[in-house]
Write an enzyme that holds these catalytic residues in place. Structure first.
Site, PDB file in Angstrom:
ATOM      1  NE  ARG A  17      50.086 116.998  77.399  1.00 22.71           N
ATOM      2  CZ  ARG A  17      50.235 115.741  77.001  1.00 22.71           C
ATOM      3  NH1 ARG A  17      49.216 115.085  76.475  1.00 22.71           N
ATOM      4  NH2 ARG A  17      51.381 115.127  77.117  1.00 22.71           N
ATOM      5  NE  ARG A  45      49.096 117.070  72.862  1.00 23.86           N
ATOM      6  CZ  ARG A  45      49.654 115.897  73.138  1.00 23.86           C
ATOM      7  NH1 ARG A  45      49.080 114.769  72.726  1.00 23.86           N
ATOM      8  NH2 ARG A  45      50.766 115.836  73.810  1.00 23.86           N
ATOM      9  NE  ARG A  57      55.848 107.774  77.679  1.00 23.75           N
ATOM     10  CZ  ARG A  57      54.733 108.465  77.432  1.00 23.75           C
ATOM     11  NH1 ARG A  57      53.553 107.909  77.563  1.00 23.75           N
ATOM     12  NH2 ARG A  57      54.823 109.705  77.027  1.00 23.75           N
TER      13      ARG A  57
END
Ligand code: ADP
Ligand code: AMP
Length: 224
Positions: free
Chosen positions: A163, A130, A91
């Site tokens: 989340r 999500r 990343r």
């Protein structure tokens, strides 16, 4: 075969990894999952990284490279696997260089990078909707892939929640971090590793079919 799934948060890396791993006998290694497991277990590592995850910033390269070293060495020892499928790593350019060193040390290589190129609007909609099972980690979407019973995992009956970092302010920060620190990594691999860009805005099945096509095409993988 060793693969890197690359793309912004919400581009579908985890969703596609779940589909590819069994077929290709790969270990799906998600640094995000490893860090969230540590947070849930309240381990020393989990306590150190919890606030970083919640803020949408990146955990330090040293911590991540330590985790990845263990994960990659474990795959190497497992004769039932043909390789790994990296999701959410590398990343930063520092992580990409650390991975190079680890690959040289273990005599491995990346066979292909698959970039899921999804638009900002699409990933914002996906991350906002999500939902994730707290038990088996299966990923759902309120619109594109809902659970049969609200809040209950179809597979294991676990509790399905949003989340902490899938909330609007944090989503925006994570996408900015991706543009600033992660997208530039692709230049690091240019000319060295076969890199296949796929339209990540397409429906899940279409993305899977396109990934399968590049993995079977001669130019889709790095030449020996
Ligand atoms: P990433 O691992 O890249 O962060 P996920 O695989 O978790 O992304 O996908 C993010 C959200 O978008 C999830 O809710 C998932 O169900 C949904 N999703 C994934 N791929 C698609 C797609 N091609 N079309 C619509 N929704 C998708
Ligand atoms: P993800 O599940 O990939 O969206 O990652 C969730 C969060 O975990 C990120 O926003 C970061 O805080 C942290 N994280 C995951 N992978 C990495 C990584 N390779 N380097 C640094 N931080 C990471």
């Amino acid at each position: 075969m060793n693969l890197v799934l690359f793309g912004p948060p919400g581009s579908g890396k985890g969703t596609q990894a779940e589909r590819l791993r069994n077929k290709w006998k790969l270990r799906h290694i998600s640094t995000g999952d490893l860090l969230r497991e540590a947070v849930a277990a309240k381990s020393e590592l989990g306590q150190r990284v919890e606030s970083v995850l919640a803020s949408g910033q990146l955990v330090s390269d040293d911590i991540i490279l330590g985790l990845m070293r263990d994960a990659i060495l474990a795959v190497k020892k497992d004769a039932t696997l043909s390789g790994w499928l990296l999701d959410g790593f590398p990343r930063t350019v520092g992580q990409a260089k650390g991975l190079d060193a680890l690959l040289a040390e273990t005599g491995s290589r990346i066979d292909a990078i698959v970039v899921l190129d999804a638009t900002r609007d699409a990933v914002i909609e996906r991350l906002s909707g999500r939902r994730t099972c707290t038990q088996c980690k299966t990923v759902y979407h309120v619109k594109y892939n809902p659970t049969r019973v609200d809040g209950v995992c179809d597979k294991c009956g676990g509790k399905v929640v949003q989340r902490e970092d899938d909330r609007p302010e944090t989503i925006a920060r994570r996408l900015d971090v991706y543009e600033a620190q992660t997208r530039p990594i692709l230049a690091h691999y240019e000319g060295r590793v076969a890199t296949n860009v796929i339209d990540g805005d397409l429906p899940v099945d279409d993305v899977t079919a396109k990934i399968e096509r590049v993995l079977h095409s001669p130019g889709g993988r790095t030449a020996a």
